[in-house]
Design a protein around this motif. Structure first.
Motif, short mmCIF file in Angstrom:
data_model
loop_
_atom_site.label_atom_id
_atom_site.label_comp_id
_atom_site.label_asym_id
_atom_site.label_seq_id
_atom_site.Cartn_x
_atom_site.Cartn_y
_atom_site.Cartn_z
N ARG A 20 2.88 -20.70 -4.33
CA ARG A 20 3.76 -20.14 -5.35
C ARG A 20 5.00 -21.03 -5.51
NH1 ARG A 20 5.19 -14.17 -4.00
NH2 ARG A 20 7.19 -15.09 -3.44
N GLU A 21 5.41 -21.24 -6.74
CA GLU A 21 6.46 -22.24 -7.01
C GLU A 21 7.75 -21.94 -6.26
OE1 GLU A 21 5.68 -24.10 -11.32
OE2 GLU A 21 5.89 -21.91 -11.34
N ASP A 22 8.08 -20.65 -6.08
CA ASP A 22 9.33 -20.33 -5.38
C ASP A 22 9.19 -20.42 -3.86
OD1 ASP A 22 9.31 -16.72 -5.10
OD2 ASP A 22 7.64 -18.11 -5.30
N ARG A 23 7.97 -20.76 -3.36
CA ARG A 23 7.76 -20.87 -1.92
C ARG A 23 7.28 -22.25 -1.50
NH1 ARG A 23 10.11 -18.12 1.47
NH2 ARG A 23 8.40 -18.49 2.92
N GLN A 24 7.34 -23.20 -2.41
CA GLN A 24 6.90 -24.56 -2.09
C GLN A 24 7.92 -25.25 -1.19
OE1 GLN A 24 6.01 -26.49 -5.83
NE2 GLN A 24 4.32 -25.10 -6.30
N HIS A 25 7.45 -26.31 -0.50
CA HIS A 25 8.26 -27.11 0.43
C HIS A 25 8.74 -26.29 1.63
CE1 HIS A 25 8.18 -29.97 -2.84
NE2 HIS A 25 8.80 -29.10 -3.64
N ALA A 26 7.92 -25.29 2.01
CA ALA A 26 8.26 -24.47 3.18
C ALA A 26 7.16 -24.55 4.25
CB ALA A 26 8.49 -23.02 2.76
N GLY A 27 6.23 -25.51 4.10
CA GLY A 27 5.19 -25.70 5.11
C GLY A 27 3.97 -24.82 4.92
N ILE A 28 3.93 -24.01 3.86
CA ILE A 28 2.82 -23.10 3.66
C ILE A 28 1.54 -23.86 3.31
CG2 ILE A 28 1.94 -21.23 2.19
CD1 ILE A 28 4.85 -20.23 2.01
N GLY A 29 1.66 -24.88 2.44
CA GLY A 29 0.49 -25.67 2.08
C GLY A 29 -0.11 -26.38 3.28
N SER A 30 0.74 -26.95 4.12
CA SER A 30 0.24 -27.63 5.32
C SER A 30 -0.49 -26.65 6.23
CB SER A 30 1.40 -28.28 6.07
OG SER A 30 2.04 -29.25 5.27
N ARG A 31 0.05 -25.46 6.34
CA ARG A 31 -0.58 -24.47 7.21
C ARG A 31 -1.94 -24.04 6.68
NH1 ARG A 31 1.59 -18.80 8.99
NH2 ARG A 31 0.11 -18.34 10.62
N LEU A 32 -2.05 -23.87 5.36
CA LEU A 32 -3.32 -23.51 4.77
C LEU A 32 -4.36 -24.61 5.02
CD1 LEU A 32 -2.08 -22.00 1.40
CD2 LEU A 32 -3.48 -20.78 3.07
N VAL A 33 -3.95 -25.86 4.91
CA VAL A 33 -4.87 -26.97 5.15
C VAL A 33 -5.33 -26.98 6.60
CG1 VAL A 33 -5.08 -29.48 5.23
CG2 VAL A 33 -4.03 -28.39 3.26
N ARG A 34 -4.42 -26.77 7.53
CA ARG A 34 -4.80 -26.76 8.94
C ARG A 34 -5.80 -25.63 9.23
NH1 ARG A 34 0.76 -27.64 9.68
NH2 ARG A 34 1.06 -25.49 10.41
N CYS A 35 -5.56 -24.46 8.65
CA CYS A 35 -6.48 -23.34 8.85
C CYS A 35 -7.85 -23.66 8.25
CB CYS A 35 -5.92 -22.07 8.23
SG CYS A 35 -4.50 -21.38 9.13
N ALA A 36 -7.86 -24.32 7.08
CA ALA A 36 -9.13 -24.71 6.48
C ALA A 36 -9.87 -25.69 7.38
CB ALA A 36 -8.89 -25.32 5.10
N MET A 37 -9.15 -26.62 7.98
CA MET A 37 -9.79 -27.56 8.91
C MET A 37 -10.38 -26.83 10.10
SD MET A 37 -7.12 -30.76 8.95
CE MET A 37 -6.89 -31.83 7.52
N ASP A 38 -9.62 -25.88 10.66
CA ASP A 38 -10.12 -25.10 11.79
C ASP A 38 -11.39 -24.34 11.40
OD1 ASP A 38 -8.06 -25.93 13.39
OD2 ASP A 38 -6.85 -24.13 13.12
N LEU A 39 -11.37 -23.71 10.22
CA LEU A 39 -12.50 -22.92 9.78
C LEU A 39 -13.73 -23.79 9.56
CD1 LEU A 39 -13.68 -20.24 8.83
CD2 LEU A 39 -12.67 -20.65 6.58
N ALA A 40 -13.56 -24.92 8.87
CA ALA A 40 -14.69 -25.81 8.60
C ALA A 40 -15.24 -26.41 9.89
CB ALA A 40 -14.26 -26.91 7.63
N ALA A 41 -14.36 -26.84 10.79
CA ALA A 41 -14.82 -27.42 12.05
C ALA A 41 -15.56 -26.38 12.88
CB ALA A 41 -13.63 -27.97 12.83
#
Length: 479
Positions: A379-400
């Motif tokens: 969400r635009e008002d929540r960008q640059h707060a590390g949320i995107g990075s966290r979602l990517v890490r969780c996706a990596m965990d799930l796929a692995a």
């Protein structure tokens, strides 16, 4: 055009069947929007989809089963009840390369074999050229031509060629008209063939995941055996090849003239679908018991992600994704493309309380062990707060955790911000797909990203470390 015969393994059949399921879902959603009511439904089931678009619609079916586990009996209970409540039979189309246990399960539940249909394919390359026939012109339908297109197609369908196995389905003109309008809203492009200036035939084309789906064609009886169908097939293949497709597929009745025509154009039989039907119960009879249909929309991931001190947690989204469409649209400029894939794969959401801050859509590919981040936005008002990075890490965990070995992501070459973001997550450049964003693929001309025209797509990838960890399921989604 490549004449090399295609070998169809399970992975290729899965790719095609998933494309078919996405088309049914997108067309059914278009029908719902056209009517403005909730009489239809789209339900995901074991990697496939169950769709109901309205009384007598050709979209009323279960498609794509047998490539992602065996359907849960309770989920089938709910789907069968949903069809029964609408007085409709349940039609399941199952590829012969699907898990055989699916067919056994359905027949045990009272489904009967009704028909077969053949799926044929052709490998495409950029050198495919149109066949030019004297007196025949093939082009996309123009404004005001739909009725003439529909008349030629319905006239053709009303007079089958009489060769091969007859179809078990017939649709009134008004039902076909609505279905074709819904197809168009789902990204299908209609083509008209004119012979000596008269509308002689109609066909259609949908492009998804580099697959060109030839979604139907018919020639009016008065114009048959004059090369019209050959020209119609050739034009669509040439446009698909120019759009970067590597595969064209078409479905025909076994042994029909339509199958013979496309095989003359180089198509090869890939596999057969078995059409299994369970009749609707008599009015007033009780449907089988089961849990609510909406509760079956997604599987839970195996990973668990702890809530951060600021109250943000990541869970798998369950249920309809329509509420997430505005978030999806932040990362997708084509509404048609978004509709075609919004129900694919699995979706992770970052939440604070019940507030959705961001999402990530994770899908499989046609290669074993390979996953793709299909759509991600914060969400635009929540960008640059590390949320995107966290979602990517969780996706990596799930796929692995699901034996994944590689994670892919694609972004516009013009989007320097996204390129920087993914490289900071450890992704590396893989390839460039030129002219991926065009009107042909659903993107209007003149779109700019940071002042640069949206044209090319960049692919990046990230290797995944194997994991044998057995983690508890994430917490349930809050409603």
């Amino acid at each position: 055009m490549s004449r090399v015969p295609l070998f169809c393994d399970v992975a290729l059949a899965e790719r095609i069947e998933h494309a078919e399921a996405r088309l049914m879902a997108a067309a059914t959603e278009a029908a719902r929007l056209r009517r403005g009511d909730d009489s239809g439904f789209v339900a995901r089931v074991a990697g496939g989809v169950a769709t109901y678009a309205g009384a007598g619609s050709p979209f009323n079916k279960i498609a794509g089963l047998g490539f992602d586990g065996i359907p849960d009996e309770a989920a089938l209970d709910d789907i069968e009840r949903a069809f029964a409540q609408r007085g409709a039979p349940v039609q399941a189309e199952v590829a012969h390369l699907a898990n055989p246990a699916v067919g056994a399960l359905l027949t045990d539940r009272g489904y009967r074999l009704t028909s077969f249909e053949n799926v044929l394919g052709l490998a495409l390359d950029s050198g495919h050229e149109r066949v030019v026939s004297p007196g025949i012109e093939v082009r996309e339908c123009r404004d005001g031509e739909f009725d003439a297109w529909l008349q030629a197609v319905t006239d053709g369908f009303a007079h089958p060629d009489g060769q091969g196995v007859p179809t078990h389905e017939e649709f009134p003109r008004e039902v076909l008209a609505d279905a074709e309008r819904d197809f168009a809203a789902a990204g299908v492009v209609h083509y008209v063939a004119l012979r000596d200036g008269a509308v002689a035939a109609g066909g259609s084309l949908r492009i998804t995941d580099r697959i060109a789906q030839l979604t139907g064609a018919a020639t009016a009886p008065a114009h048959r055996r004059h090369g019209v169908q050959t020209a119609l097939v050739s034009a669509r293949l040439a446009d698909a090849a120019a759009a970067g497709c590597d595969l064209a597929v078409v479905t025909t009745q076994p042994g029909s003239t339509s199958q013979q025509n496309v095989q003359r154009r180089g198509f090869h039989l890939l596999y057969t679908r078995t059409v299994l039907v369970k009749d609707a119960p008599p009015p007033g009879s009780a449907a089988r018991s089961g849990t609510a249909l909406a509760g079956r929309a997604a599987r839970r991931p195996r990973g668990a992600w702890e809530e951060t001190p600021d109250g943000v947690r990541v869970v798998e989204h369950e249920g309809s994704r329509e509420g997430l469409r505005p978030l999806f649209a932040l990362a997708e400029d084509s509404p048609e493309q978004l509709t075609s894939y919004i129900d694919d794969g699995r979706v992770l959401v970052a939440l604070r309380g019940a507030d959705v801050l961001g999402h990530l859509q994770l899908t499989g590919t046609d290669r074993a062990g390979e996953f793709e981040i299909k759509n991600m936005a914060v969400r635009e008002d929540r960008q640059h707060a590390g949320i995107g990075s966290r979602l990517v890490r969780c996706a990596m965990d799930l796929a692995a955790g699901e034996s994944g070995t590689r994670l892919l992501v694609a972004t516009a070459a013009a989007d320097s911000g996204n390129l920087r973001f993914y490289q900071r997550q450890g992704f590396r450049l893989r390839s460039v797909e030129r002219d991926a964003f065009t009107a042909r693929t659903g993107y209007p001309p003149g779109l700019l990203v940071d002042g640069i025209e949206l044209r090319d797509r960049v692919w990046l990838d990230h290797p995944l470390a194997p994991t044998n960890a057995s983690l508890p399921s994430p917490p349930p989604r809050e409603s």
